[in-house]
Write a protein that holds these residues in place. Sequence first.
Motif, PDB file in Angstrom:
ATOM      1  N   ARG B 187       0.862  -1.189   0.000  1.00 29.12           N
ATOM      2  CA  ARG B 187       0.000   0.000   0.000  1.00 29.12           C
ATOM      3  C   ARG B 187       0.890   1.228   0.000  1.00 29.12           C
ATOM      4  N   GLY B 188       0.508   2.172  -0.800  1.00 28.13           N
ATOM      5  CA  GLY B 188       1.329   3.382  -0.892  1.00 28.13           C
ATOM      6  C   GLY B 188       1.101   4.315   0.277  1.00 28.13           C
ATOM      7  N   ARG B 189       2.153   5.055   0.583  1.00 24.67           N
ATOM      8  CA  ARG B 189       2.051   6.129   1.565  1.00 24.67           C
ATOM      9  C   ARG B 189       2.734   7.331   0.926  1.00 24.67           C
ATOM     10  N   PHE B 190       2.260   8.485   1.188  1.00 22.45           N
ATOM     11  CA  PHE B 190       2.881   9.655   0.569  1.00 22.45           C
ATOM     12  C   PHE B 190       4.345   9.737   0.992  1.00 22.45           C
ATOM     13  N   GLY B 191       5.187  10.047   0.077  1.00 24.99           N
ATOM     14  CA  GLY B 191       6.627  10.063   0.361  1.00 24.99           C
ATOM     15  C   GLY B 191       7.290   8.966  -0.446  1.00 24.99           C
ATOM     16  N   ALA B 192       8.520   8.661  -0.130  1.00 22.84           N
ATOM     17  CA  ALA B 192       9.261   7.694  -0.921  1.00 22.84           C
ATOM     18  C   ALA B 192       9.011   6.256  -0.473  1.00 22.84           C
ATOM     19  N   GLN B 193       8.315   6.071   0.597  1.00 23.17           N
ATOM     20  CA  GLN B 193       8.146   4.717   1.129  1.00 23.17           C
ATOM     21  C   GLN B 193       6.718   4.213   0.982  1.00 23.17           C
ATOM     22  N   SER B 194       6.618   2.891   0.883  1.00 22.77           N
ATOM     23  CA  SER B 194       5.308   2.237   0.873  1.00 22.77           C
ATOM     24  C   SER B 194       5.298   1.217   2.019  1.00 22.77           C
TER      25      SER B 194
END
Lengths: 147, 262
Positions: B187-194
């Motif tokens: 699942r995506g999260r805002f920023g460079a990490q998921s």
Amino acid sequence: MKTLIFSLICLSFLQSSLVDLDLVAAFLIARSFASYGQSNMYLAFGFGLLISLLTGGILGQSSLVYLIFVLITQLIKVLPIHANWLTILPLSLGLFFLQQIFINLAYQVSIDLKTVFIHSLLVLSIYVLLKFWDERFVAGKELKIKR
Amino acid sequence: MKILAQDLKLFFLLSFISLIFLALDKFTLLKLPKSLAQTITIPIQYGLYQSGKNLAKQFEFIFLARHAAQQNLALKEQLADLLSENARLIQELAQTKALVIQQESLSPKTFNLLSARPVGVSRYLLIDRGSSHGVSVGQVVVFKENYIGQIQQVSEKISQVLLSQDPDSKIAVYAQNSVGRAKGILRGRFGAQSLMDKILHLEPISVGDLVYSEGTEGRLPRGLILGKVSKVLGRENEIFKQAEIESLFDISDLELVFVVRD
């Protein structure tokens, strides 16, 4: 006459060194059209020889050409058509075109019509200048002041 | 008429004398008098010629300057054209190289790839290919063997790509290491990490493992890299553990991406 000869000498040298136009021929045609006289023939002969000398050509060749030009011009001068001064244009066009044909036949050089037109305009300009020069001491009509 | 006859007589006389001169000169019999006359005329002609040349030179620079200015302008235009052409060729070369490299990763026999250039990135990545190029919603965007995103919205010339880091993005993935394999949902999260969620505790996952796509979502090919594990989160009292996944590269560094058309 002295001015005339001096002008022709200058034109001869200009023609041979600087300008690639037949200035002497143009001058002689204009002069012959402007004023009738045997002096035109002598001038054509003399300066024809000078031009041949200056350009390194065969003596007598240019003289013959200039004599023909002067003769034809003086023949036209006798006709009533000469009364219109613009006759000098078709006359000079015809003469220089004939000269181009002669050069084409003798030396296998192509006919340059641009030169023919330039020479015709030159003849007209010289004719106008000569007319102004000849009539410079001729008084105009006097103005009559009404009382 | 009388005058005309006199003129004709004079004409023929002078013509005859001219012909004599012509004949004499033809047989070089007038060589001496000609050379004597030319010793006077040649210096005058030379002087006139030199004067004319010098006078012409004075004005020559004006024409040369004008000609040089015109030439300069023409050369500048030509140079500008050449620079644009050069830039275009460099770009095309880079595209061709990228296409060759991409074809080594995803075989063109299996996948129909369309190259596209990123033209903007905010929440979504914008690419310069649209419906007129055969792009449609749901198609996958890749770079080499890396998953970039999925086409979310298409217009005539531009398309929006939903990135894997976007909160709306949910992809079935697996992490592979030497011990085994761990499956989960990315699942995506805002920023460079998921966030890779729903990982069973029994399944092995550790930092540094690469995360791949399962390929169960229709058009998404199996085996595309989505990132690597940067942190494993898990509590024993919870059913599932999680892992933070970071992207292998910065999207903004990409010059070229590829749309998998089919």
